[in-house]
Design a protein around this motif. Structure first.
Motif, PDB file in Angstrom:
ATOM      1  N   VAL A  37       0.847  -1.233   0.117  1.00 12.75           N
ATOM      2  CA  VAL A  37      -0.002   0.184  -0.158  1.00 12.75           C
ATOM      3  C   VAL A  37       0.866   1.276   0.012  1.00 12.75           C
ATOM      4  N   LEU A  60       0.922   4.271   1.712  1.00 14.81           N
ATOM      5  CA  LEU A  60       0.109   4.600   2.936  1.00 14.81           C
ATOM      6  C   LEU A  60       0.030   6.186   2.988  1.00 14.81           C
ATOM      7  N   ASP A 113      -2.913   7.730   4.698  1.00 14.24           N
ATOM      8  CA  ASP A 113      -4.108   7.827   5.655  1.00 14.24           C
ATOM      9  C   ASP A 113      -3.811   6.975   6.946  1.00 14.24           C
ATOM     10  N   ASP A 125      -5.911   4.151   7.030  1.00 13.55           N
ATOM     11  CA  ASP A 125      -6.236   3.275   5.723  1.00 13.55           C
ATOM     12  C   ASP A 125      -6.603   1.868   6.137  1.00 13.55           C
ATOM     13  N   THR A 148       1.314  11.437   8.363  1.00 10.40           N
ATOM     14  CA  THR A 148       0.433  10.085   8.378  1.00 10.40           C
ATOM     15  C   THR A 148       1.152   9.173   9.397  1.00 10.40           C
TER      16      THR A 148
END
Ligand SMILES: C[S@@+](CC[C@H](N)C(=O)[O-])C[C@H]1O[C@@H](n2cnc3c(N)ncnc32)[C@H](O)[C@@H]1O
Length: 256
Positions: free
Chosen positions: A110, A112, A114, A117, A156
């Motif tokens: 991913v 990332l 967020d 997520d 994040t």
């Protein structure tokens, strides 16, 4: 032509790392630097490993084939290892199928952006759609120089931490114009900056909201670099090519 968007730049970087994934571990350099990073992390955040009463939950962003993850896993409770490159994560997954490898690594492909997520594990297994797990320690090694919007990724990371949790981020230092020589010309795809300027990084981390910020040189390493741009062509240096150059590596520490 319009300037590439950040998404375009990151896609380009992912293609590069997808293409390099299968041969990544054949480079002695990446093993040596992951070991140095792990030594520096243990030396600089010892309380994360000794004061919690249990092993820490660790998130590694940009884990690649898991060289650092595999070092850190025995010292962690669970280790969530994420990378934007499907190819890198596929190599890590195949390593984890072998007997004797740690069972507490959770590889996820991913990008990332967020802390909530849904590809991250839930904080409470009985509420799979609920808030996502928060971590005691966030790691990232040789990744920051590939990220266009560092403020966004630091925000994040902060959002992924438990209160009091720490980041320990390692990368080579931007110590001046010669830092550009870290990558041969054929490997500039996906390189957003030539290392991390130490003071600038500390200010950025403070702006984002990290406390107790320290950015400092943690180790140095000599690497074969091109004597002139493009000397190595598209591959490794041949006999007589290149010269050794010493690069400082920094560790960037901050607390939520
Ligand atoms: C130079 S490699 C380092 C890999 C690994 N840390 C190592 O030292 O072997 C950089 C890695 O960061 C990943 N990466 C770059 N930007 C990322 C992002 N925003 N989120 C997750 N991974 C990212 C790339 O896919 C690549 O696998």
């Amino acid at each position: 032509m319009a300037a590439p968007t950040q998404a375009t730049q990151q896609t380009t970087g992912n293609q590069r790392f997808d293409a390099e994934a299968a041969a990544w571990d054949s480079k002695p350099f990446v093993h040596a630097m992951s070991l140095e990073a792990w030594k520096a992390i243990q030396a600089n955040v010892p309380t994360v490993f000794s004061n919690l009463g249990q092993r820490p939950d660790i998130l590694e962003i940009g884990c690649g084939t898991g060289l650092l993850s595999l070092e850190a896993a025995p010292a962690s409770n669970r280790l969530v290892a994420i990378d934007a490159s499907q190819g890198m994560i596929a190599v890590l997954k195949s390593k984890l199928e072998k007997p004797g490898t740690p069972e507490n690594i959770e590889p996820i492909a991913v990008l990332l952006q967020d802390p909530e997520d849904m590809s991250l594990p839930p904080a409470d297994e009985s509420k799979p759609d609920g808030p996502r797990l928060k971590f005691d320690l966030v790691l990232s090694h040789l990744v920051l120089h590939h990220i266009a919007d560092l403020k966004k990724v630091l925000t994040t990371m902060l959002g992924c931490l438990k209160e009091g949790g720490m980041v320990a981020l390692t990368d080579f230092e931007d110590f001046g114009p010669d830092a550009r020589r870290f990558h041969p010309e054929s490997k500039m795809d996906g390189v957003e900056r030539h290392g991390i300027p130490r003071k600038w990084m500390a200010e950025l981390m403070q702006d984002v909201g990290f406390k107790d910020v320290i950015t400092k040189v943690a180790w140095e390493h000599s690497k074969m670099v091109e004597k002139y741009p493009g000397e190595f062509g598209g591959g490794a240096p041949s006999e007589g090519q290149g010269e050794l150059m010493t690069f400082p590596y920094i560790i960037c520490l901050g607390r939520k």
